[in-house]
Scaffold this active site. Structure first.
Site, PDB file in Angstrom:
ATOM      1  NE  ARG A 226      -4.257  -1.348   0.221  1.00 37.72           N
ATOM      2  CZ  ARG A 226      -4.392  -2.469  -0.506  1.00 37.72           C
ATOM      3  NH1 ARG A 226      -3.444  -2.852  -1.329  1.00 37.72           N
ATOM      4  NH2 ARG A 226      -5.495  -3.191  -0.426  1.00 37.72           N
ATOM      5  CG  HIS A 274      -2.778  -1.341  -6.718  1.00 37.58           C
ATOM      6  ND1 HIS A 274      -3.163  -0.578  -5.654  1.00 37.58           N
ATOM      7  CD2 HIS A 274      -2.845  -2.622  -6.298  1.00 37.58           C
ATOM      8  CE1 HIS A 274      -3.457  -1.372  -4.620  1.00 37.58           C
ATOM      9  NE2 HIS A 274      -3.269  -2.617  -4.997  1.00 37.58           N
TER      10      HIS A 274
HETATM   11  C1  OXD Z   1      -5.493  -6.288  -2.398  1.00 38.48           C
HETATM   12  C2  OXD Z   1      -5.089  -5.488  -3.552  1.00 38.48           C
HETATM   13  O1  OXD Z   1      -5.370  -5.835  -1.248  1.00 38.48           O
HETATM   14  O2  OXD Z   1      -5.412  -5.889  -4.692  1.00 38.48           O
HETATM   15  O3  OXD Z   1      -5.942  -7.411  -2.592  1.00 38.48           O
HETATM   16  O4  OXD Z   1      -4.472  -4.453  -3.400  1.00 38.48           O
END
Ligand code: OXD
Length: 296
Positions: A226, A274
């Protein structure tokens, strides 16, 4: 066989792919799209990913709510009845994908591919010394399900791996540190830092200017879990000052990354949108069906 009623609430995942897969794997499933209405009065499980509805406290019959991914940070404002647990997926195809992304980063570091991208731009023919997999240290920060999978995968593939997490963990062949009080010691030994910590009030801004300064000169940084954990400004400064050799970033403080963000054009920073691991529908449904059986 009893029918299992599911309510699916997501603004970003495709309802019909999940519906088709559920029905293929188990004919006793009834799945309802919260965004279309017409929901059953009683439902067994909630399936959530960036849901439209944040208050499910009055839904009858719920045994559990599942986030359709590994992170729960997008659900901090969710309300459920007190006896309804909020659970995350353990794998759903994400472990393999995370390991692949981390392996790419390790190879990039090991074989100097970043340096060769720079020298190509200068039309400069400059072979560098071959580096073996165990001649540098990869430090995996965060040992949840995905962190452990990545640390074990790299270690099994001949990389020298150390790891650090909030509570002490034991992994075969990997020296494990705890964040308090050993984060600095872990960073000082890490040439390639791979961040897999979850985002919460303990981890926010943890890898700040002071923490980055603990890494040895010419370390590289990979961010896969994250944004908000590695301080973006401090990282940019450390790369510009040549303390950090390069960074490979998949997650950011704000997503999508704004077009004017300096990371996009930076020659020593690689950006991916991401994608280090995404929930896959088929293994996701398979995992959920097993997890439902623990409640029924
Ligand atoms: C998750 C993501 O947390 O895809 O699964 O970021």
């Amino acid at each position: 066989m009893t029918t299992i009623n599911l309510i699916f609430d997501s603004l970003s995942f495709d309802f019909s792919s999940w519906q088709t897969e559920f029905l293929q794997q188990n004919a006793n499933i009834r799945i309802y799209d919260a965004n279309k209405g017409n929901l059953p009065e009683v439902a067994d499980f909630l399936l959530l990913w960036h849901p439209k509805t944040r208050d499910w406290s009055t839904q009858l019959g719920l045994k559990a709510a599942f986030a359709l991914g590994a992170g729960l940070d997008h659900l901090t404002d969710l309300t459920l009845a007190d006896d309804v647990p909020l659970l995350r997926l353990h794998d759903a195809g994400m472990k393999t994908a995370m390991c692949e992304y981390a392996q790419y980063a390790a190879l990039r570091y090991q074989r100097h591919f970043d340096a060769y991208e720079q020298t190509q731009r200068q039309a400069s023919w400059k072979p560098l010394d071959y580096r073996t997999r165990d001649s540098f240290t990869t430090g995996v920060l965060g040992l949840g399900e995905l962190g452990q999978a990545v640390a074990n995968h790299l270690s099994d593939n001949g990389y020298k791996v150390i790891a650090c997490s909030r509570s002490r963990k034991t992994l075969k062949g990997i020296s494990c540190y705890t964040i308090k009080p050993e984060l600095d010691e872990f960073l000082q030994k890490t040439d390639l830092l791979i961040n897999l910590l979850p985002k919460n009030h303990h981890t926010l801004n943890m890898i700040n200017q002071a923490a980055l300064a603990e890494l040895p000169p010419q370390a590289a940084v990979v961010s896969m879990s994250r944004g908000g954990i590695i301080n973006e400004e401090a990282l940019l400064q450390a790369v510009d000052q040549n303390h950090i050799q390069w960074a490979l970033l998949d997650v950011f403080d704000n997503e999508p990354l704004l077009a004017k963000h300096p990371f996009w054009q930076h020659p020593k920073i690689k950006v991916t949108p991401h994608i280090s691991a995404q929930t896959l529908v088929k293994p996701g449904v398979k995992e959920l069906l097993v997890r439902f059986s623990e409640f029924i």
